[in-house]
Scaffold this motif. Structure first.
Motif, PDB file in Angstrom:
ATOM      1  N   ARG A 249      39.671  36.453  45.896  1.00  0.00           N
ATOM      2  CA  ARG A 249      39.716  36.865  44.493  1.00  0.00           C
ATOM      3  C   ARG A 249      39.973  38.365  44.371  1.00  0.00           C
ATOM      4  O   ARG A 249      40.713  38.809  43.490  1.00  0.00           O
ATOM      5  N   LEU A 250      39.352  39.165  45.251  1.00  0.00           N
ATOM      6  CA  LEU A 250      39.564  40.611  45.209  1.00  0.00           C
ATOM      7  C   LEU A 250      41.016  40.952  45.520  1.00  0.00           C
ATOM      8  O   LEU A 250      41.637  41.767  44.827  1.00  0.00           O
ATOM      9  N   VAL A 251      41.578  40.320  46.549  1.00  0.00           N
ATOM     10  CA  VAL A 251      42.975  40.596  46.913  1.00  0.00           C
ATOM     11  C   VAL A 251      43.910  40.135  45.796  1.00  0.00           C
ATOM     12  O   VAL A 251      44.875  40.838  45.443  1.00  0.00           O
ATOM     13  N   GLN A 252      43.649  38.978  45.193  1.00  0.00           N
ATOM     14  CA  GLN A 252      44.462  38.503  44.069  1.00  0.00           C
ATOM     15  C   GLN A 252      44.454  39.507  42.927  1.00  0.00           C
ATOM     16  O   GLN A 252      45.493  39.795  42.315  1.00  0.00           O
TER      17      GLN A 252
ATOM     18  N   ASP B  73      27.147  38.808  34.320  1.00  0.00           N
ATOM     19  CA  ASP B  73      27.248  40.044  35.118  1.00  0.00           C
ATOM     20  C   ASP B  73      27.466  39.781  36.601  1.00  0.00           C
ATOM     21  O   ASP B  73      27.736  40.728  37.353  1.00  0.00           O
ATOM     22  N   TYR B  74      27.337  38.534  37.032  1.00  0.00           N
ATOM     23  CA  TYR B  74      27.391  38.222  38.465  1.00  0.00           C
ATOM     24  C   TYR B  74      28.568  37.321  38.855  1.00  0.00           C
ATOM     25  O   TYR B  74      28.741  37.013  40.028  1.00  0.00           O
ATOM     26  N   VAL B  75      29.374  36.912  37.906  1.00  0.00           N
ATOM     27  CA  VAL B  75      30.430  35.924  38.157  1.00  0.00           C
ATOM     28  C   VAL B  75      31.712  36.612  38.620  1.00  0.00           C
ATOM     29  O   VAL B  75      32.123  37.630  38.060  1.00  0.00           O
ATOM     30  N   TYR B  76      32.376  36.023  39.641  1.00  0.00           N
ATOM     31  CA  TYR B  76      33.677  36.552  40.042  1.00  0.00           C
ATOM     32  C   TYR B  76      34.809  35.534  39.941  1.00  0.00           C
ATOM     33  O   TYR B  76      35.983  35.908  39.972  1.00  0.00           O
ATOM     34  N   THR B  77      34.508  34.239  39.800  1.00  0.00           N
ATOM     35  CA  THR B  77      35.589  33.274  39.616  1.00  0.00           C
ATOM     36  C   THR B  77      35.039  31.956  39.093  1.00  0.00           C
ATOM     37  O   THR B  77      33.852  31.641  39.273  1.00  0.00           O
ATOM     38  N   LEU B  78      35.931  31.197  38.447  1.00  0.00           N
ATOM     39  CA  LEU B  78      35.597  29.864  37.961  1.00  0.00           C
ATOM     40  C   LEU B  78      36.436  28.813  38.676  1.00  0.00           C
ATOM     41  O   LEU B  78      36.654  27.714  38.156  1.00  0.00           O
TER      42      LEU B  78
ATOM     43  N   TYR C 124      35.465  44.543  42.833  1.00  0.00           N
ATOM     44  CA  TYR C 124      36.081  43.559  41.944  1.00  0.00           C
ATOM     45  C   TYR C 124      35.728  43.858  40.479  1.00  0.00           C
ATOM     46  O   TYR C 124      36.600  43.871  39.598  1.00  0.00           O
ATOM     47  N   LYS C 125      34.448  44.091  40.230  1.00  0.00           N
ATOM     48  CA  LYS C 125      34.017  44.358  38.846  1.00  0.00           C
ATOM     49  C   LYS C 125      34.654  45.634  38.298  1.00  0.00           C
ATOM     50  O   LYS C 125      34.977  45.715  37.112  1.00  0.00           O
TER      51      LYS C 125
ATOM     52  N   LYS D 137      31.244  30.873  40.572  1.00  0.00           N
ATOM     53  CA  LYS D 137      30.861  31.596  41.791  1.00  0.00           C
ATOM     54  C   LYS D 137      30.335  32.978  41.426  1.00  0.00           C
ATOM     55  O   LYS D 137      30.928  33.695  40.615  1.00  0.00           O
ATOM     56  N   THR D 138      29.227  33.328  42.064  1.00  0.00           N
ATOM     57  CA  THR D 138      28.537  34.571  41.723  1.00  0.00           C
ATOM     58  C   THR D 138      28.172  35.348  42.988  1.00  0.00           C
ATOM     59  O   THR D 138      28.138  34.800  44.088  1.00  0.00           O
TER      60      THR D 138
END
Length: 363
Positions: free
Chosen positions: A214-217, A201-206, A359-360, A139-140
């Motif tokens: 994902r940000l809250v986690q 550079d654009y990925v936030y989760t697999l 997130y980053k 996910k990006t």
């Protein structure tokens, strides 16, 4: 037995009110089936107030496709079942599944809860074809199409028998890799690894987590508190955060500071900075984010300011101009974007970009 020309061919038939252009039920079924490795060779729409259209569509589906999914209002269920049974014999199960000579017909409702679920349909087809599909995700946010296409090509090169489903909404893109049980783990890993080199550079989760999840986690994992100051996203970032259960552990406050007066009073923005650079500027975004950090109540802050449209403000700055600031005790980063599209599109894309930049920063 059925003829070879319809083996493993699938049809989706939507009986709809032609005066209402709501295709949400169809989109949901297509997406869920694709997640299980099943795709429709044909999607047919028929007006439910026309018996000729309905019978023509049904006859064509049963003649040319091995598996047919029918979406219709609940009130039409018995009529559809009676027509199919009279033509072929047999009967429907309690769930709404009809089997005849290796043909499958499934009935889903467009206006009420279903006993039969799409997952049930896919389970039946898995048993029928002795297949089992698994899924992997990348996910990006904000990835250019050129890079996405290159990443998908690498996945297909390593896993040629896999299916790659791509869905994008407001810059948030999900790459779903659907592969069968015969795909080797090393081939899948190689495909994902090659894609990550391109999209890093654009990925936030697999996994299948959403961006706000994902940000809250990550905030919980890092034991950080976050605050948000929004000047044109209308509280949208805060809303996305509080959609996640348990966010109270990490979310301190959200301010919707639209006016210059609110920015000055609530965030301590320098009036001279506002006068020199304007509310829509990197300088003001920075001071907004830093104003939250200075309170000592949060470890991370997000600030947004921009022009969502449909018209610009009284400056010469264009619609779609956006500044995002993310601040921590270690400093502040400011990001400038120039977005295109409708007011809704610009606002929702800005919300995703702001969460992703935060997130980053704390990853």
């Amino acid at each position: 037995m059925i003829s070879d020309n319809r083996v493993k061919k699938n049809c989706l038939l939507f009986l709809r009110n032609k005066r209402v252009n709501d295709f949400t039920p169809v989109e949901a079924v297509i997406q869920q089936c694709a997640s299980h490795g099943y795709y429709f060779d044909s999607v047919v729409y028929a007006a439910y107030d026309s018996s000729f259209e309905i019978t023509t569509a049904l006859n064509s589906a049963l003649k040319n496709y091995e598996n047919t999914v029918i979406i219709c209002p609940k009130v039409m269920e018995n009529t559809i079942k009676k027509y199919i049974v009279n033509g072929h014999g047999g009967e429907f199960s309690e769930l709404g599944v009809f089997k005849y000579d290796n043909l499958n017909t499934f009935i889903l409702f467009s206006d009420t809860a279903n006993r039969l679920q799409v997952s049930d349909i896919c389970t039946i087809l898995n048993k029928k074809y002795n297949e089992r599909y698994e899924r992997a995700y990348i996910k990006t946010v904000g990835a250019p199409n050129m890079l996405l296409n290159s990443a998908i090509a690498e996945i297909k090169k390593c896993c040629p028998k896999s299916y790659v489903n791509v869905s994008e909404k407001y810059g948030d893109c999900s790459i779903e890799i659907v592969y069968d049980c015969n795909t080797s783990k090393s081939a899948l890993d190689n495909g994902i690894r090659a894609a990550l080199v391109i999209l890093n550079d654009y990925v936030y989760t697999l996994d299948n987590s959403s961006l706000n999840e994902r940000l809250v986690q990550l905030l919980k994992l890092r034991r950080l508190k976050i605050s948000v100051a929004e000047s044109f996203t209308g509280g949208g970032i805060g809303k996305r955060l509080v959609d996640i259960p348990g966010v109270s552990e990490v979310y301190f406050e959200g301010l919707n500071t639209y006016s210059n007066e609110a920015k000055i009073a609530r965030l301590g923005i320098d009036e001279n900075v506002l006068a020199e650079y304007g509310a829509v500027s990197g300088e003001v975004a920075m001071q907004m984010a830093e104003g939250l950090i200075k309170t000592g109540n949060c470890d991370v802050s997000i600030a947004t300011t921009g022009i969502a449209g449909p018209k610009s403000d009284n400056t010469k700055k264009p619609v779609g101009l956006l500044y995002i600031a993310v601040s921590t005790a270690d400093g502040t980063n400011v990001f400038e974007y120039n977005l295109k599209g409708s007011r809704e599109s610009i606002t929702q894309t800005a919300i995703n970009l702001a969460m992703f930049e935060a997130y980053k920063r704390i990853k």
